[in-house]
Design a protein around this motif. Sequence first.
Motif, mmCIF file in Angstrom:
data_model
loop_
_atom_site.group_PDB
_atom_site.id
_atom_site.type_symbol
_atom_site.label_atom_id
_atom_site.label_comp_id
_atom_site.label_asym_id
_atom_site.label_seq_id
_atom_site.Cartn_x
_atom_site.Cartn_y
_atom_site.Cartn_z
ATOM 1 N N SER A 25 0.871 -1.209 -0.131
ATOM 2 C CA SER A 25 -0.304 -0.062 0.120
ATOM 3 C C SER A 25 0.788 1.082 0.030
ATOM 4 O O SER A 25 1.954 1.220 0.739
ATOM 5 C CB SER A 25 -0.938 -0.131 1.270
ATOM 6 N N LEU A 68 -3.484 2.920 -2.154
ATOM 7 C CA LEU A 68 -3.739 1.960 -3.318
ATOM 8 C C LEU A 68 -2.570 0.904 -3.370
ATOM 9 O O LEU A 68 -1.340 1.318 -2.924
ATOM 10 C CB LEU A 68 -3.443 2.817 -4.605
ATOM 11 N N ARG A 73 -9.021 0.012 -6.991
ATOM 12 C CA ARG A 73 -9.695 0.108 -5.571
ATOM 13 C C ARG A 73 -10.944 -0.364 -5.598
ATOM 14 O O ARG A 73 -11.336 -0.950 -4.557
ATOM 15 C CB ARG A 73 -9.601 1.693 -5.171
#
Lengths: 184, 173
Positions: free
Chosen positions: A23, A29, B60
Amino acid sequence: MLDVICEKCSGRLTVEGLNTFSSCPGCRLKQKVVLFSSIEKEPEKGAAPEAVLDDHAACINHPEKSAAALCDGCGAYICNLCDIEIEKQHLCPRCFNNTADEISSVSKKTELHDSRALAIAFVSILIGPLSLLTAPIAIGWALFHWNKINTPYKRGKWRFVVTLMIATGLFFGWSVWLIYRIWI
Amino acid sequence: MDKKIEYKSFFQKQKSFFGENSLFRVADDHFLYTESDGYKEDYKRFFFADIQAVKMIKRRDWTFIISIFVLFMVLVMFIMVVAVDGDYETGGVILIIIAIAPLVIAVYCLLVGCPVESIIKTAYGTDKVILGRRRRAEKNLHKMITYLEAAQNAPLDDAELYRLDEIEKVFRI
């Protein structure tokens, strides 16, 4: 220190998390960054041109610099900085910009006329007798653009050949049908 | 001026959600990346020696989409259990199909891996490319590395990264 910055959020990525999905501390992300040794390399700016001497021709763009080549496009004297050597030709920046799309190894986009011609030919199959109008368009399109496919890679002409076969077949087939219906 | 470079197809054609396809071809010293809508092609060249980094970002919305599918399946199963009695077999079968469809999609998505956004960074700029979903993208990246290894010492391992950590450099990707 090597700072690897995430372009999305400007967060700093740690060296430990680079070669695997981890991350980003800023945007959260999950990302994987694989770095290569050319990371240390800066863009090359081209060889520095030499200063002009009394008995030497000067560059058309840089009068204080000595000419190193003649432009194969316009014949102008050009220095090392202006000389763009491509496919065994020397071009000045202006000629390069004007002809870039014609040079297959530098072209950035190409219209695929063979695919278009083939699409017209296939549509012609579906529209029955109306192909008497569209088949000649497909034939014309294929013949007009026969040598105008400028892809950087080798692209066969089979689409043109198939187009011509389909369109010619349709045109003559429907012509015979029409003549038969009118006169017989 | 019409000297063609010999290219060979590098890996499978990738299709985007909107039907555009992309293909990597490889020459002696560079990759040719082609994006096409079927009637027009755009090209980008990435020279082996210029590629500084490849970045893959997991999208995401991936977890959200899978959750929606699973939630929908659970909801339909719940309706099926509560509303359908033993006599109404056809309705039960339809509901089972409706419930299983998202499950099949979810399992397929899990098998092919999550969508990733891939970026190639060179000394001259940053370009988005389509390398496929995660598993395929990893495989394609591995293939790319085999070519890059010939041009530069690629990829940098942890020891190299720590050596670079000693130098003052800001690298944005």
